[in-house]
Design a protein around this motif. Structure first.
Motif, PDB file in Angstrom:
ATOM      1  N   THR A  47       6.069   0.213   3.169  1.00  0.00           N
ATOM      2  CA  THR A  47       6.172  -1.261   3.236  1.00  0.00           C
ATOM      3  C   THR A  47       4.841  -1.912   2.905  1.00  0.00           C
ATOM      4  O   THR A  47       4.775  -2.877   2.132  1.00  0.00           O
ATOM      5  N   GLU A  48       3.753  -1.393   3.459  1.00  0.00           N
ATOM      6  CA  GLU A  48       2.436  -1.976   3.216  1.00  0.00           C
ATOM      7  C   GLU A  48       1.989  -1.762   1.777  1.00  0.00           C
ATOM      8  O   GLU A  48       1.350  -2.619   1.166  1.00  0.00           O
ATOM      9  N   ASN A  49       2.375  -0.598   1.201  1.00  0.00           N
ATOM     10  CA  ASN A  49       1.981  -0.293  -0.178  1.00  0.00           C
ATOM     11  C   ASN A  49       2.654  -1.237  -1.166  1.00  0.00           C
ATOM     12  O   ASN A  49       2.072  -1.648  -2.170  1.00  0.00           O
ATOM     13  N   GLU A  50       3.896  -1.625  -0.890  1.00  0.00           N
ATOM     14  CA  GLU A  50       4.611  -2.549  -1.767  1.00  0.00           C
ATOM     15  C   GLU A  50       3.921  -3.910  -1.807  1.00  0.00           C
ATOM     16  O   GLU A  50       3.981  -4.623  -2.821  1.00  0.00           O
ATOM     17  N   ILE A  51       3.250  -4.261  -0.705  1.00  0.00           N
ATOM     18  CA  ILE A  51       2.603  -5.576  -0.623  1.00  0.00           C
ATOM     19  C   ILE A  51       1.188  -5.515  -1.192  1.00  0.00           C
ATOM     20  O   ILE A  51       0.789  -6.344  -2.019  1.00  0.00           O
ATOM     21  N   SER A  52       0.389  -4.519  -0.798  1.00  0.00           N
ATOM     22  CA  SER A  52      -1.029  -4.467  -1.170  1.00  0.00           C
ATOM     23  C   SER A  52      -1.313  -3.699  -2.447  1.00  0.00           C
ATOM     24  O   SER A  52      -2.355  -3.892  -3.073  1.00  0.00           O
ATOM     25  N   LYS A  53      -0.404  -2.769  -2.844  1.00  0.00           N
ATOM     26  CA  LYS A  53      -0.563  -1.970  -4.072  1.00  0.00           C
ATOM     27  C   LYS A  53      -1.847  -1.133  -4.048  1.00  0.00           C
ATOM     28  O   LYS A  53      -2.475  -0.913  -5.078  1.00  0.00           O
ATOM     29  N   LEU A  54      -2.238  -0.626  -2.849  1.00  0.00           N
ATOM     30  CA  LEU A  54      -3.429   0.207  -2.752  1.00  0.00           C
ATOM     31  C   LEU A  54      -3.096   1.643  -3.135  1.00  0.00           C
ATOM     32  O   LEU A  54      -2.092   2.199  -2.687  1.00  0.00           O
ATOM     33  N   MET A  55      -3.969   2.275  -3.946  1.00  0.00           N
ATOM     34  CA  MET A  55      -3.731   3.650  -4.394  1.00  0.00           C
ATOM     35  C   MET A  55      -3.826   4.627  -3.204  1.00  0.00           C
ATOM     36  O   MET A  55      -3.127   5.635  -3.166  1.00  0.00           O
ATOM     37  N   LEU A  56      -4.718   4.328  -2.245  1.00  0.00           N
ATOM     38  CA  LEU A  56      -4.865   5.211  -1.074  1.00  0.00           C
ATOM     39  C   LEU A  56      -3.566   5.299  -0.290  1.00  0.00           C
ATOM     40  O   LEU A  56      -3.190   6.371   0.196  1.00  0.00           O
ATOM     41  N   LEU A  57      -2.886   4.172  -0.192  1.00  0.00           N
ATOM     42  CA  LEU A  57      -1.617   4.179   0.535  1.00  0.00           C
ATOM     43  C   LEU A  57      -0.585   5.026  -0.205  1.00  0.00           C
ATOM     44  O   LEU A  57       0.240   5.695   0.422  1.00  0.00           O
ATOM     45  N   GLU A  58      -0.649   4.993  -1.510  1.00  0.00           N
ATOM     46  CA  GLU A  58       0.271   5.816  -2.313  1.00  0.00           C
ATOM     47  C   GLU A  58       0.011   7.296  -2.053  1.00  0.00           C
ATOM     48  O   GLU A  58       0.942   8.106  -1.945  1.00  0.00           O
ATOM     49  N   GLN A  59      -1.270   7.642  -1.925  1.00  0.00           N
ATOM     50  CA  GLN A  59      -1.612   9.036  -1.640  1.00  0.00           C
ATOM     51  C   GLN A  59      -1.121   9.447  -0.252  1.00  0.00           C
ATOM     52  O   GLN A  59      -0.572  10.535  -0.075  1.00  0.00           O
ATOM     53  N   ARG A  60      -1.340   8.555   0.766  1.00  0.00           N
ATOM     54  CA  ARG A  60      -0.894   8.868   2.123  1.00  0.00           C
ATOM     55  C   ARG A  60       0.629   8.999   2.182  1.00  0.00           C
ATOM     56  O   ARG A  60       1.166   9.819   2.912  1.00  0.00           O
ATOM     57  N   LYS A  61       1.291   8.185   1.377  1.00  0.00           N
ATOM     58  CA  LYS A  61       2.754   8.276   1.314  1.00  0.00           C
ATOM     59  C   LYS A  61       3.175   9.645   0.790  1.00  0.00           C
ATOM     60  O   LYS A  61       4.103  10.276   1.321  1.00  0.00           O
ATOM     61  N   PHE A  62       2.484  10.123  -0.244  1.00  0.00           N
ATOM     62  CA  PHE A  62       2.774  11.440  -0.813  1.00  0.00           C
ATOM     63  C   PHE A  62       2.528  12.542   0.221  1.00  0.00           C
ATOM     64  O   PHE A  62       3.323  13.472   0.369  1.00  0.00           O
TER      65      PHE A  62
END
Length: 788
Positions: free
Chosen positions: A487-502
């Motif tokens: 949810t937070e990644n969809e709003i902020s588009k941070l690459m770190l969040l994408e990595q944590r999601k993975f």
């Protein structure tokens, strides 16, 4: 004021002033003119009332001749002392008085019209026998000391109880036998003095009304309020059971008498020197109040509430006296304490330390609703009381310590009552040599030639269930975190969040594989170091913050992880263990009646127990092998009851966990030794090690030539190695089948060879649970409430 007159008496009482009149007649003939004239005047005044000399039997006549009697008794009741002495005319032991001094009149007037004038703890039985003793002493010249201290307890107008010691003067009385009087021999007198409580015997030797008591007595009261109140308090405090100490109201009345303060109240707190806290003593009957603590159970002595007020009390152990609380509350640093006291309507107070060897045990609290009623002057009266309070509190602390030690021994050690005598015997030897120069080395506690019995009821596949619940909790936690990060990644588009999601997705998929030993720790460390710091981002969106709050609500406070499924599993295990252990413990009480033996049990993923029976454990009772057989049958039947209890219990649990039961039969006697380092018993020596090896390895063993475990749900497995053991247990099984406890089918098999052990065999039989048991369905919540 009400008089209580005793009707039964060995005396016919005649109030007469004849002895006093005879003295006046002698004075009238002397040469001393003023004394002679005075005596002649009194004699002339009473000349017209011959019954004053001959005797009065109707007490109403006393009131009739009140003034003349007062003149007659003027020498014995001098006007100059009437406001000082507490004095009146009476009949000994009878609650009838007249011709009071002015001080006595004032005391009775303040007591009120409803006051019952009676001697404390004095009844008709004592009245009768004391009168008889008076006859023995005065007429028969027997040296009998029967006059114990007598007291009147008289309230003042404020309700404060005063205690007056009664002193009798019988100089103006004489005792005369009538024709009904029984002539006593020395043997009769000896019999009487050896039988004080035999009222019928006394009445036989001194029939009612068989003697004449002629004359009058003088009663003088001595104000012994303080001394007597302290004595009553002392009697109260030396009671062996501290819970039997009188209620707060009764104790307060004692203190009111000592301090002569109507609205005085009493409180008390114990001081815990280890934690430096004041504690309310719950063990006292009716819970004694504390004005320091009010409704609080305990309070730290360093609490700002006290300010600097208690420093002198705690550091120098001196009483803390506030004669005017309203003024005290205005002093800097005393406002909180002062307002706390004023809120309870306390206007003056004394807080006095109770000390033993300079160690603070507690604080006694005396408070009043009036300013200056309690002050540093009357606070010195506590010096008379505190020594008795010290002994009481010290006894309370000692008793409490003994009870705590008993609880520790009962709940936290393995010293079972059956072997306690051996430990006590050795400890007494050690204690007796403490003061000697030669050191005594404690000997090891060993019991030889004892027969072991081992049994267990184990939750089947508990490790698999536990791993399953761990996985479920981890999956829920990772899924919730994945949702937050997405949810937070969809709003902020941070690459770190994408990595944590993975990474979260990878760990979630990893849980589809069998759980490794370190999987849970790795995931927990990753969440704490990599994910939780991200969730503390103050720039998170409102939607994300809402999800984060929900996530943190689901975390367990202790572990910092999700603990929902595991908690249900742990609770289910705890309920099973508690229920089964309770049955075993209750049945053990019966088993000890068979023959006293050592017993210990352990809760693991189920319940295990060890029993040891033999002559060395109970040397006071002859041992027979019959007791061993009896105990084996008891053990088998008890395991059947535990199996049956679990069968009806498991349907109420969130997990339907099955159990297996096992008994190890071992017919060779062994020795057991108390291991001081482990504080538990274990087998002694390599010769007995085979028993321990079998016990530790048998529950995971298989039937020989198969992959089937020897234990199976709802069945009891008996492991043995000798044919006589097989024959013995088959008899027990047959008996329990007859009692409709076991199923008809019996399985017998050989057991695979274990490391270092071979030749074991087994019997397996199912517990009968098809019959409907008459019992009310218990809910899971009820079981949880019982557990907690």
């Amino acid at each position: 004021m009400n008089y209580h007159i005793y009707k039964e008496s060995p005396f016919q009482t005649i109030i007469s002033f004849h002895k006093l009149i005879e003295i006046l007649e002698q004075i009238a003939t002397t040469d001393t003119m003023y004394r002679a004239d005075y005596a002649k005047a009194i004699l002339k005044e009473i000349e017209a009332i011959p019954q004053l000399k001959n005797g009065i039997t109707d007490y109403a006549d006393i009131k009739k001749y009140e003034l003349i009697i007062q003149h007659l008794l003027a020498d014995l009741f001098p006007t100059a002392l009437t406001h000082n002495e507490i004095k009146a005319v009476t009949i000994p032991f009878q609650n009838f008085t007249f011709n009071y001094t002015e001080r006595f009149k004032n005391i009775l007037a303040n007591a009120g019209s409803d006051f019952d004038m009676s001697i404390r703890n004095f009844d008709a039985h004592q009245f009768y026998i004391n009168n008889c003793c008076l006859i023995l002493k005065a007429y028969y010249k027997q040296n009998i000391d029967f006059n114990k201290p007598f007291f009147y307890d008289i309230p003042d107008k404020n309700g404060v109880i005063y205690h007056y010691r009664i002193l009798y003067n019988a100089d103006f009385m004489e005792i005369i036998p009538t024709e009904k009087a029984v002539s006593l021999t020395q043997e009769d007198i000896d019999l009487l003095i050896d039988n004080y409580n035999a009222i019928d015997l006394w009445k036989e030797k001194f029939p009612e009304g068989s003697w004449i008591l002629k004359g009058f007595g003088i009663i003088t009261l001595f104000d012994a309020t303080t001394e007597n109140a302290i004595s009553i308090l002392k009697t109260n405090l030396i009671k062996s059971d501290i819970k039997k100490i009188s209620s707060t109201v009764e104790i307060e009345n004692i203190f009111k008498s000592i301090f002569k303060i109507e609205n005085l109240h009493f409180g008390f707190v114990i001081y815990n020197s280890e934690e430096k806290k004041f504690i309310r003593p719950k063990q006292y009957k009716n819970d004694i109040k504390s004005f320091i603590m009010s409704d609080t159970e305990q309070i730290d002595c360093g609490n700002p509430f006290f300010g600097c007020s208690f420093n002198n009390l705690l550091e120098n152990s001196e009483p803390f006296v506030i004669s005017n609380v309203e003024q005290f509350a205005l002093l800097p640093g005393s406002e909180i304490m002062g307002q706390h006291l004023l809120h309870q309507n306390i206007k003056s107070c004394v807080f006095a330390p109770i000390l033993k060897d300079d160690k603070l045990l507690g604080i006694i609290e005396l408070v009043s609703e009036k300013a200056r009623e309690l002050n540093s002057v009357n606070a010195t009266k506590l010096d008379l009381i505190l020594p008795y309070l010290v002994d009481t509190i010290e006894r309370y602390n000692t008793d409490k310590q003994h009870q705590i030690e008993a609880i520790i021994q009962r709940e936290y050690t393995t010293i079972h009552p059956s072997v306690y005598w051996k430990f006590k015997q050795e400890s007494e030897k050690y204690f007796d040599t403490l003061n000697h120069t030669k050191d005594y080395i404690l000997k090891e506690i060993i019991f030889k030639e004892v027969y072991p019995l081992y049994g267990q009821i184990d939750v089947k596949s508990s490790s698999n269930f536990r791993n399953k619940t761990v996985k479920e909790d981890l999956k829920k936690q990772l899924s919730m975190l994945l949702d937050i990060v997405s949810t937070e990644n969809e709003i902020s588009k941070l690459m770190l969040l994408e990595q944590r999601k993975f990474e979260l997705q990878s760990q979630l998929e990893q849980l589809n594989e069998p759980l490794r030993a370190d999987t849970e720790q790795q995931i927990q460390r990753y969440i704490e170091t990599e994910i939780h710091p991200l969730l503390k981002n103050p720039k998170s969106s409102p939607e994300t913050k809402k999800r984060e709050a929900l996530y943190f609500e689901n975390l367990d406070e202790k572990s910092g992880m999700f603990y929902h499924e595991r908690k249900k599993f742990d609770n289910a295990m705890a309920i099973i263990n508690k229920k089964l252990a309770n049955i075993l413990d209750q049945k053990q009480v019966e088993a000890q009646q068979i023959y006293p033996h050592y017993y210990e049990r352990f809760k693991t993923d189920g319940v295990e127990h060890n029993l040891y029976i033999g002559a060395s454990i109970t040397p006071s009772k002859p041992f027979d092998i019959l007791y061993l057989h009896n105990l084996r049958l008891w053990q088998l039947q008890t395991l059947c009851e535990m199996e049956l209890e679990h069968h009806y219990l498991k349907t109420s649990l969130p997990y339907e966990l099955d159990v297996t039961s096992l008994i190890l039969a071992f017919s060779s006697p062994i020795s057991i030794r108390f291991r001081m380092d482990e504080k538990r018993f274990d087998v002694d020596g390599t010769y007995n090690a085979r028993y321990e090896i079998v016990k530790k390895r048998i529950d995971k063993a298989h039937i020989k030539g198969t992959l089937e475990r020897i234990t199976e749900k709802e069945k009891i497995t008996i492991v043995y190695s000798h044919s006589q053991e097989e024959s013995e247990y088959l008899k027990y099984i047959k008996y329990l089948q007859f009692k409709n406890i076991l199923e008809p089918e019996i399985e017998q098999f050989e057991i695979e060879d274990l490391q270092g052990v071979s030749g074991l065999k087994g019997i397996r039989v199912k517990v009968k649970n098809t019959q409907k048991k008459s019992r009310e369905k218990i809910s899971y919540q009820d079981l949880l409430n019982e557990l907690n």
